[in-house]
Enzyme design. Structure first.
Site, PDB file in Angstrom:
ATOM      1  CG  HIS A  37      -2.226  -0.983   1.109  1.00  0.00           C
ATOM      2  ND1 HIS A  37      -2.361  -2.261   0.995  1.00  0.00           N
ATOM      3  CD2 HIS A  37      -3.245  -1.043   0.210  1.00  0.00           C
ATOM      4  CE1 HIS A  37      -2.999  -2.768   0.999  1.00  0.00           C
ATOM      5  NE2 HIS A  37      -3.988  -1.642   0.665  1.00  0.00           N
ATOM      6  N   GLY A  38       2.163   1.564   0.761  1.00  0.00           N
ATOM      7  CA  GLY A  38       2.729   2.217   0.087  1.00  0.00           C
ATOM      8  C   GLY A  38       4.352   2.100   0.752  1.00  0.00           C
TER       9      GLY A  38
END
Length: 491
Positions: free
Chosen positions: A342-343
């Protein structure tokens, strides 16, 4: 001549890539282009080669409008994957097939790693050696995580003989670049999508109207609800600790519903667009906040990602086949990877790790939970508990960093006064009404939702038109000054 020059200049400005305004499903330009795209698509549908070329060209243009010249990297990735898949299929010995599979995976992950994680790892190295770190000027291509996972699953499936490689590169890039799912999913699996390309089936009336229904629902979720409630949520998260406990709590609850509406709204539009074209992408959200536990939540939230992680990470790690402790470790590692996907930040790693811990705790408690009576009160309690846990973790997902996340959670308990609820209602009446309607609608049964969809499909065209116009009017009424990008575009 000057008029013609002006027209061409405006046309070029409209069709050229603008990094400050990437093309979104909720933008007027996209719908104008799609309306122009659709009649030609219908005409070319009878000829699979022409249809494929046309859709690929439109998809690459769509990606160019979303991410600039990175569309060339997408073409390069598809050429490498397709060539390697052919090599894997021709190899008779397992070591060589394994070699080619890992070559493709390493190339895909290296590209993803550079664009998404280079600065993250360099920053952490700098913290350890106390250097003078200057971040690299790296622009993250839109949707790179989504199509990278698609390419990896394709190569792995070819290696495992689940699917044969596509006969032509054109079919493969059609699969990888299909514009409804390109920039923010759902993550499409080759064994599900490639047969649809070969069949080249025309959409039925039910699918066309069903797709239109999903598009309307998606636009309302994103452009009306998510973007509107985001205005208050952003105040809370952009100024941690500046608001009292009740306002902070409302901001956290608001973001919990905002991220659902934003992402599921995009998925609805993507699935609806594909249906109108005669393709099925599969469901991606299934009322996730109705879940009684975290395991059920991940079977309902971002289904295409959770099933991908299950099949290509959790099961290869051993799944639940190597004992109880190993099952817990595999769950934890899978969610850790999901968080990192996700990041590139420690807050995402923490978010994924805590979901992994929650899944392990749920599995460990199953022998006890099975003895608890299954009635309304227990369901309500466990649904509320799951919702609270998920909402608390969304704070770490949304806040600027880990420190801000802690401040926001502390703010809920430090200065909380329930008697401020009347004042909050008076100041944020529309926000509150929208949240109440959203929560009520979210807990409708799947049967009721299907009946609404079927009623729309069977309704006269004038009713469909009125519903569409009502949705457009709602967008115009509640739209913000600028079109807000989809939250998952950054992934």
């Amino acid at each position: 001549m000057e008029t013609i020059s002006t027209i061409f200049h405006n046309l070029y400005a409209m069709l050229a890539y603008d990094p400050k305004a990437p093309m979104l499903f909720s933008s007027g330009l996209f719908w104008l282009l799609f309306i122009l795209f659709l009649p030609i698509y219908v005409i070319l549908k009878n000829n699979r080669l022409r249809m494929t070329l046309y859709v690929v060209a439109f998809s690459l243009f769509f990606y160019y409008k979303s991410s600039g010249l990175f569309f060339l990297m997408l073409i390069g990735t598809s050429l490498i994957d397709w060539t390697i898949s052919k090599a894997i299929n021709k190899c008779k010995t397992r070591p060589w097939r394994l070699f080619w599979m890992w070559t493709s995976i390493c190339i895909s992950l290296s590209i993803l790693g550079y664009f998404k994680y280079a600065n993250f790892f360099l920053w952490n190295w700098n913290q350890m050696v106390q250097g003078n770190f200057q971040p690299l000027e790296i622009i993250l291509p839109v949707g790179i995580s989504f199509y990278t996972f698609q390419s990896i699953s394709y190569v792995v499936d070819v290696y495992k003989r689940r699917i044969p490689p596509t006969e032509s590169w054109l079919d493969y890039i059609f699969f990888l670049s299909f514009f409804p799912a390109l920039v923010a999913g759902p993550i499409v699996r080759a064994d599900y999508f490639l047969p649809q390309i070969r069949k080249n089936r025309k959409a039925t009336g039910v699918e066309i109207y069903g797709g239109l229904w999903l598009i309307i629902i998606g636009i309302v979720k994103k452009a009306v609800i998510a973007d509107y409630i985001a205005q208050f949520n952003d105040l809370i998260f952009n100024n941690p600790g500046a608001y009292d406990g009740l306002q902070t709590l409302m901001g956290v609850l608001g973001y919990t519903m905002q991220i659902y509406c934003d992402f599921s709204g995009y998925s609805d539009m993507a699935i609806g667009l594909a249906l109108i074209m005669g393709f099925r992408l599969g469901i991606n959200f299934n009322s996730p906040y109705q879940s009684n536990n975290l395991t059920e939540f991940w079977r309902r939230w971002h289904i295409s990602l959770s099933s991908w992680l299950r099949d290509y990470v959790y099961i290869p790690l051993g799944g639940n086949r190597k004992g109880t402790l190993r099952t817990y470790v595999n769950n934890f590692l899978t969610m850790l990877i999901g968080g990192l996907w996700h990041g590139a930040a420690w807050k995402f790693i923490f978010w994924g790790a805590m979901h992994g811990v929650g899944l392990a705790v749920h599995k460990a408690c199953l022998p006890v939970l099975k003895k608890i009576p299954d009635n309304f009160l227990t369901k309500f309690f466990f649904t509320a508990l799951t919702f609270i846990y998920v909402s608390a973790l969304w704070v770490f997902f949304r806040a600027a960093d880990f420190k801000d996340s802690v401040v926001i959670i502390q703010s809920i308990f430090k200065d909380f006064h329930i008697d401020y609820i009347t004042q909050f209602w008076n100041v944020h009446t529309e926000w509150c009404v929208m949240m109440i309607i959203l929560i009520v609608c979210h807990f409708f049964s799947s049967t009721f939702i299907r009946k609404c969809r079927h009623a729309f499909i069977r309704a006269p065209w004038i009713v469909k038109l009125l519903i569409f116009l009502a949705a457009v009017q709602a967008v115009i009424t509640y739209m913000t000054a600028e079109i807000a990008p989809f939250i998952y575009f950054q992934f």
